[in-house]
Each structure stands twice: as C-alpha cells, then as structure tokens.
Design an enzyme around this catalytic site. Sequence first.
Site, PDB file in Angstrom:
ATOM      1  N   ASP A   9       0.866  -1.182   0.000  1.00 32.07           N
ATOM      2  CA  ASP A   9       0.000   0.000   0.000  1.00 32.07           C
ATOM      3  C   ASP A   9       0.901   1.230   0.000  1.00 32.07           C
ATOM      4  O   ASP A   9       1.729   1.397   0.897  1.00 32.07           O
ATOM      5  CB  ASP A   9      -0.871  -0.038   1.269  1.00 32.07           C
ATOM      6  CG  ASP A   9      -1.724   1.223   1.417  1.00 32.07           C
ATOM      7  OD1 ASP A   9      -2.115   1.782   0.376  1.00 32.07           O
ATOM      8  OD2 ASP A   9      -1.948   1.648   2.566  1.00 32.07           O
ATOM      9  N   ASP A 105      -3.011   2.873  -5.870  1.00 32.10           N
ATOM     10  CA  ASP A 105      -1.875   2.876  -4.940  1.00 32.10           C
ATOM     11  C   ASP A 105      -1.754   1.609  -4.108  1.00 32.10           C
ATOM     12  O   ASP A 105      -1.090   1.614  -3.097  1.00 32.10           O
ATOM     13  CB  ASP A 105      -1.949   4.116  -4.039  1.00 32.10           C
ATOM     14  CG  ASP A 105      -3.178   4.095  -3.151  1.00 32.10           C
ATOM     15  OD1 ASP A 105      -4.028   3.213  -3.355  1.00 32.10           O
ATOM     16  OD2 ASP A 105      -3.292   4.948  -2.264  1.00 32.10           O
ATOM     17  N   GLU A 106      -2.415   0.529  -4.490  1.00 30.77           N
ATOM     18  CA  GLU A 106      -2.152  -0.706  -3.761  1.00 30.77           C
ATOM     19  C   GLU A 106      -2.364  -1.930  -4.632  1.00 30.77           C
ATOM     20  O   GLU A 106      -3.122  -1.902  -5.602  1.00 30.77           O
ATOM     21  CB  GLU A 106      -2.993  -0.797  -2.485  1.00 30.77           C
ATOM     22  CG  GLU A 106      -4.480  -0.820  -2.718  1.00 30.77           C
ATOM     23  CD  GLU A 106      -5.245  -0.957  -1.397  1.00 30.77           C
ATOM     24  OE1 GLU A 106      -4.937  -0.209  -0.448  1.00 30.77           O
ATOM     25  OE2 GLU A 106      -6.139  -1.813  -1.334  1.00 30.77           O
TER      26      GLU A 106
END
Lengths: 392, 367
Positions: A9, A105-106
């Site tokens: 993450d 973003d992960e």
Amino acid sequence: MRRLVFLVDMNAFYIACEMARNPKLKGRPAAVAGDPKNRSGIILSPNYDARKYGIKTTMLVHEAAKLCPDIVFVQPDHSYYNSMSRKVMNILSRYSPVIQQNSIDEAWLDLTGCEALFGKPVEIAEKIMSDIQNELDLWCSIGISENKFLAKMASEMKKPLGITELWRSDIKEKMWPLKVGDMYGVGRQTERKLNNLSIYTIGDLAKCHIGILIKEFGKYGEELHRLANGIDNSPVEENPHHDNRSISRSTTLPKDTIDMEYLKTILLELSEEVGLEARRQDYKGKTVYIIIKYSDFQTITRQKSVAPTYLTREIYETGVKLLRDNWNGTRPIRLIGIGIGGLEEDGMKQISLFDMAGDRSSIKKEEKLERALDTIKEKYGFDSIKRARLLK
Amino acid sequence: MWFTCDKDILQEAINNVQKAASTRTTYPILEGILIKAYNNRVIFTATDLDLGIETYIDADVHENGSIVVNSKLFGEFIRKLPNASVTVKMENNSVYITCQKSEFAMLGNNPDEFPQLPAINENSMYEISQDILRNMIRQTIFAIAQDETRPILTGVLFEVRDGKLSFVALDGYRLALKTCDIDSRNNISAVIPGKTLNEISKILQPTQDMVKITFTPNHILFNLGNTKIISRLLDGEFINYRQIIPDEYRLRAKVNVNELMSSIERASLLAREGRTNLIKFDIKNDGMVITSNSQMGTVYEEVSIELEGEGLRIAFNSKYFQDVLRIIDAEEVYLEFSTSVSPCIVKKCDSNDYIYLVLPVRLVENS
C-alpha cells in the site's frame, strides 16, 4: 500449502508523488487538493506533516487551511500519478508474476513458494520497500499474510513504512479487538447495521452465529463471517473474473441542479467513460443503471434490461430514459452516475433470430465506429476526439 | 363398479391416459385416473387441466359405476401383474384388483370431484394418418424453446394453408419446418403446447389409421378412435417464420447425412468439454473440414462434399446440427449458406417437405 500474500500500500500516494518531483514540499505541511472554487475542493491526499495538524482526506480545503495556515496545496495531476503507479507495479513484478492491482496505490502479490528465491517474508518485504524508496522516492506499507483479506488488514496496522505480519493464528490477538468499521469491506452502512446487532468488534462478528448474519445480509453475511475468522480463499488474479461485476462512473456535481440538459451532458460524459472501459475489457452489459443522489443525500438506483451492449450511445440513451422516468425534474440532484451490469464477454456469440429481426446489424457498424474512436483516444489522449455535445 | 378384462388391454389403456395425469399438484384428484364402467365398456380419463386424455376398452362389466384411483399406484400394480384376466371391483370406497393369486386393495376417491374434460363438438376438420402425424411431430418438436421467456415458442405451430399442413418450431437459434399434403380447404393457424405433442407422439403408432383433428378457439382435439386427446392451445401470435427463411444462398454443399453426423459427433466430444459446443466448418472446393478444440485437445474431421459456389468459414453449436441429422429422413442433404453470420439451411436433396434453419455462432475473428 500455506499461501504467502503481500499487500503493498503506497503511503499518501498523490502527495508523495508530488514530493518526489518537487523536494521543496518535503518536511512541510502539503496536500493534493481539488479546486477550492467548486465542491470537489477537498483534500485528496495530505502528507504526514499536514496530518499532524489533524488534516484528513476528504476535508474541505478551507477547513484545512484554518487548521494549518502554512499548508501548501497542489492541484492533482492524475496522469502523472498513473505513470508513477505503473512504475511501482513494475518494481513489484520483479518479485512475483502474480499481481492484482486493487487501486492506483495498492496491489496484492502472491509470493507463495518464493521464499527460496528471496528469503523470509519480512526480508522480502524489506527489499520491496527499499526498492520503492530508492528508485521512486516513495513510501509504502506492506501487509504479510496467507490470504488477501488478512494481508490488507495487516497493511493498515502500521503506517507509514510499516511491515506487519498477520497470520490466522494471530487474529484473536491482533484483529479481533478492532472495531468492525475497521474491517476491509465494511462501510458505514454495514457498520451501523452490525452495531444494531450488538456487533462492535471484529471478534464479535467472528463469534456471531452465522445464521443471524445470513438473515441480515444474505450471502454477504456469510462472507463477512468468514473474513472475520481470517478465511479468504479468493486467489490473487491479474484480471479478476467479472461475472457479475459492473462498470460504472459517477460524479458529484459542482452545484445541485435541476437542469435536464446539463444532466444529459454529464450522463454522456460518464457513458463515454463506461463504454470505453467496457469496450477495452470486451464486456457487454445486459442492464444499464443510473444512480441519483439528491441534495438531501437520499440515493436511488434504477435499472433497465437491454440487449447486451457496450455502446456509449445505447448506454447514454438508456440512462437518459431512466432519468426521465424516475426523476420529477424539480428535486435538486447532487450526484449522478451511470453504469452497466450483468456483464458478459463479447466475442463468441450464438446469433439469435431476434437479433436479425431487429436491426442489430447496424449496431456492428457502430461498434466499429466507437472502437475506432477509442483507438484515437488511446493514441492521442482522452480529449483528442469527442462528441459535439461535449465540446466546451 | 365391477368388471373383468385382459391385463394387456387394461395396461395399454392406463399407459395412454396416465400421460395426462399430474405428477405433482396441489390438487390431488388430478393425480388420479377416473374409471367409469357401463354397458360392457370401461372409460379411463386423466387430465392436468391443460391436457386431457380419455380412452375406452371393451370389458365384461358386471356392475356399472365409477371411481377415481391414484394413477401411479394403480398403473404400476397392473404392470406387474401376470398376463391373465383381471377383475376390478369397487366396494365402499376401495378398489379390489384380483388376478390369479394376487389381490390388491386401494382407496379410491369420489368421481364427482374429478374435473370434466371440455365438451367439444367434433367436426373433424382434418384427417391425417397416425404415422404421418408422428413424423411431423418428431421432426419439429426438438426445436421448441426450452425456457419460458417467449411462451408461444414452447409450442409447435399447426398451420394449414391451401391444402398444405405445416408444423413449425423455433427457439430463436434454429427453426424446423415440416410440411405435408392435407385434404382440406380449411385454413388455420394454432399453436399446440410442446408437452401435448410429446405425449401424443408416444401414443401414436406407425400405422395408416387416421387421426381426426378438431379445433375450437382454445382447444384442439385428436380423436384416435378409442382414445381422445384434448389440449389447450397456447395464447398469442406465432413468429412470422416465413420472413426468416431466406430463399437465396451463395454456396450450397451436398453431403451424406451419415458421414456428416459421425464427424460432428466426434467433433462435439471435445466441444462439449468447452461448454459452448462450438464446432467450426471450413468449406472448400475439395471438402469440408470440421474442427473443434477445448483445453482437452483438438479434433480434425474431413467430410466429402459437392460444392456449388465459393468457400466459407463458419461456426455452429454442434447440438443444433446433431438434433436435425438424427431425425432427418434422407441419405443426402443440401447445406445452404450465405455468410458466416447468416443462417444455414438444411434441406433434403430429394424433397422439399422439410426445412431446417440454424444460426451460426459469431466468432471474434470474423466480426
């Protein structure tokens, strides 16, 4: 064999990207924020210096400025964040070919059996973290576990730059004391319903009789119960199966509106995005639905069955019809969205007599046309070609 | 009620009417058979309210009367009896069945509760031999729709126009049309439920005995002499099938039915694995290649054809071809094609009394 799943993450991703290309932002409060003039003027991503002042994501820009007058606002640059996101995924792909990107973003990584190559799980995580830090100047947190759900929960436990292991044997101690609202997949509505059942912690949920949950939530209740007990057999998949998934886009309008023509333009814009995504993935939807959130936050969705389609025009026209049929034209609308559901793969298709009787053959032509537009957009940018209605 | 007859005769009568009895119903009397005995004749009736069958046999009736018995139990007991004479006798509310050294007693129901079949004035509008009717049904019924999305398509169209009787069935993906001559100037168009025809075809024998057919606005009556079959018709307009059948083609292949059938059966072994039943035809001057593949492997089959016109690549659901090749009464057929996304017509080479139309599967490569 026990699986080994990571969730990587990126911490404060947007602002971290900005700080990576503009070091002056480092060490002082800063945030990526929308335009303060309209309602999307909210904080999208504050850095950790700003968070010290109590500034949070979704806070209004002027509220944030009150808390911290020195804060620097940066306008979002999504194409830059997308390119950084791709670079992150490239680094991850050195460690495992099995990556499922969950958002910009992960991502999950399946590293089952990779210990022999890279070492112990924590050592692998440290390597990934330092690669990302050294090469891109970005921070991340990593959750380590035996399935996707626990890896996600682990990644939330220590931020920024945390590496957390959470195995099934640890959940009693580490996960069960958490509030149910902290559980991945539980939103505000579900939390409220669970609280009404006197379920406050994840432990309460895990110990709750499954029948009660099924009665309240149906199949989803069963899933919640399983997850709370740390069980999640879903595989890490590059392109997860979209059997019953839907593709949708929605937007909060700058101002509440009752202007049908304006709403139609917005619907067309959104339909274009939905259609583009559907065509890219080769899925056709059997239903079209719209979402309306009124100014008093009451939200409705209405849907209609259609001949399977991914055409912008058909999605848009069905959406407009749904809006006409379900909106009285006077109640102010705050948010509008459109989507297609009941997705089926395009490609091989048994032709039906009823396709021929109707004029579906001209549809083929239109599909080619829209695909041609997509190709232009892909090459020269989303705004390089558009429908006349959308010209500003 | 008290009668005696041969086991064979009794069994045949029960077999025939049993087809109309309900198997699962909220109205238990419909699971029964009404038996009525008088003047040396025994009449059996069963109905599920959509379909009703009535048949009679000659018997030694010692005492008139009637009763309703459970169809399944009664039928099975009779079936298991030795071939000898059977006596059926009602006492109070029970039926006693005796045959040689067996006696079976079962509870009966009040015959007054049994629904009457619709009263129909027989005008015998049409007459057709059992054998022909049986074939008409067999060659079309497999193409009816299996789901209820368009209820009218779960039936077969019975159409008489200018001395021709046509049976038409279609499910949206294929169409079967069988025609024969009929000696009548009365035109009609009615849709008979698939279930009705299915049951009738089991009763019909390959004989030249005639079936008399009567229509009312809502019902059809088949009179086979000893047996009458009454069925509700389906409501609604049938699809205008004539406009679906193309009268032109770009290429035509003449092919041996058995050879094609065997090849498709082999190819579909693998097609079955891949859920879609997909088989591909590559039609060329020197023959037709049939291929199929799945995760399990691939099949390559060559079938000899006589081709008029240019070649074509086209794909089908193999089931739709197997269905027709299994029932078509011809040694050789014509396959007529136009494009890879338009219908294929299957016709007998020596006769025009049968047309089968099947739509292809659109492949990504030719879209």
